[in-house]
Design an enzyme around this catalytic site. Structure first.
Site: not given
Ligand code: PLP
Length: 437
Positions: A333, A360
């Site tokens: 968000y 990653c």
């Protein structure tokens, strides 16, 4: 960083609930979710004390999706709250924690037949119906089990709350509930009323999450009470319960201007009281469902700082031993947070840093920009306001173990959820023996 709840600084170091952060990290490791229990129970009392009326009864229902585990469910129910669940897993957790099934509300836009079955058998007190398919499934289950099920219908009052698009829920194209502007809604209510396996108890709405405008909640009250009156008159019934949902905005950073909770709840009740008086309709119970506003400020996450690395073209990065796995809100968000170096609370900020996790993903950034004192490997970074939608949204991406959750109060700490182990990570894996292998 704004200090929340029972945070204090002693000898350059942050203490939460009377415990030095270094004691917590030494004993429980990092990353670590820390819940300030006194702050939480104080807020529960505020809700119970302020959202109260002489005209109608009130239920404070904890939206357990924000943060739940056996201890949390037990604690909120012990303090007199009802509990919202939205899945079989949340239901299971609440029941195992000893929550009275009659005090559970079952939500969700796609309750599965098995979840409905489990909930009916467990004697869940209230189903919040979302759609007609679910209505059919619930009817079949109720009939088979010989039970009469209390239901609220989730309606959408078409109020646009100013919040992130993903957490707006009551726009006209929202996936949740049925619209009060839809011609099919009154006939649907009629079917529920006439269904002898169901007891139509009233209406539910939830306009969104992290909403700051008092006016949005007041408008919701106006629309819902008007509609409830309509339903009462059309079908000559009396509304037992009106459930207005949650969504009350909280503080994450200085950009957020949340209302003062206790004042807001008082004005909210007054607005409801004057509206029901005006329209001459008095449901027996009016409910609200706080999630974030109950738990968020009580939670902080502690991390150990690994490398501090300056990229060629930007801020120095602070790498922490968690990230999007324990708090996916920034990547999901664009949520913002504050932070501090817990062992350097008295030092002035000298540098703008970016806080990145160990996953990653380039997007695994917990905070884009934060001013801090000089950060060094081995320091403890604290991010406050992480009580809601962090642990409950956590993942094992990169096969990272979920952190432990500890509750602290008066210098004591108790583990509510153990840190996951590598063993936990492979628990459900199967070594398949195909003939080629
Ligand atoms: C998520 C949700 C809540 C709680 O929302 P918060 O923003 O955490 O207060 C309440 N009711 C329903 C139906 C929800 O889906």
């Amino acid at each position: 960083m704004k200090r929340l709840g029972n945070m204090e600084v002693d000898n350059h170091e942050l203490k939460i609930g009377g415990l030095a952060v270094s004691e917590l990290t030494k004993k429980f490791g990092t990353p670590l979710y820390v819940i300030d229990q006194k702050d939480l129970t104080d807020r529960i009392h505020t809700f119970l004390a302020q959202f109260k009326s002489n005209t109608f009864g009130t239920h404070i229902i904890y939206a357990s999706k924000a943060f739940t585990n056996l201890y949390m469910a037990q604690l909120v129910s012990k303090y007199g709250l009802y509990v919202d669940v939205v899945s079989g897993g949340e239901l299971y957790t609440a029941l195992k924690a000893g929550v009275d099934p009659k005090k559970i509300y079952f939500h969700g836009n796609n309750k599965l037949p098995k979840e409905i079955d489990d909930a009916v058998k467990a004697g869940v007190g209230c189903f919040v119906l979302d759609n007609e398919v679910e209505y059919e499934w619930l009817t079949e289950t109720a009939e088979r089990e010989g039970k009469k099920i209390r239901v609220l219908l989730r309606v959408n009052p078409g109020i646009e709350a100013h919040t992130h698009e993903y957490i707006q829920t009551a726009k006209n194209d929202s996936k949740f509930g049925v619209s009060i502007f839809d011609q099919q809604t009154l006939p649907f209510i009629k079917r529920i009323i006439e269904n002898k396996h169901l007891h139509f108890a009233g209406l539910h709405a939830h306009i969104g999450s992290q909403v700051f405008e008092e006016a949005s909640f007041f408008k919701e009250v106006d629309e819902m009470i008007k509609y409830a009156k309509d339903v009462e008159q059309t079908f000559a019934i009396k509304m037992d319960e009106l459930n207005l949902g949650g969504g009350f905005g909280v503080y994450y950073t200085e950009e957020d201007k949340p209302f003062e909770l206790s004042q807001f709840l008082k004005r909210y009740i007054q607005h409801i009281e004057s509206t029901v008086a005006e329209l001459d309709i008095t449901p027996n119970t009016i409910s609200i469902e706080p999630g974030r506003s109950l738990i968020n400020a009580s939670g902080s996450t502690l991390y150990t700082i690994g490398a501090v690395k300056k990229t060629m073209a930007g801020y120095p990065y602070i790498f922490v031993d968690g990230g999007m796995t324990d708090n996916p809100r920034p990547i999901l968000y664009q949520a913002k947070y504050e932070a501090a170096i817990a062992n350097k609370m008295d030092e002035a900020a000298t540098q703008t840093y970016r806080i990145a996790g160990k996953c990653c993903e380039s997007g695994d950034v917990l905070i884009k920009e934060v001013d801090l004192p000089k950060a060094e490997t081995g320091d403890t970074l604290v991010i406050p306001s992480t009580g809601a939608y962090t642990y409950s949204m956590s993942s094992n991406y990169n096969r990272i173990e979920r952190p432990a959750v500890v509750f602290v109060e008066d210098g004591q700490a108790q583990v509510a959820v153990k840190r996951e182990t590598y063993e936990d990570l492979i628990r459900n894996d199967e070594m398949i023996k195909w003939k080629e292998l």
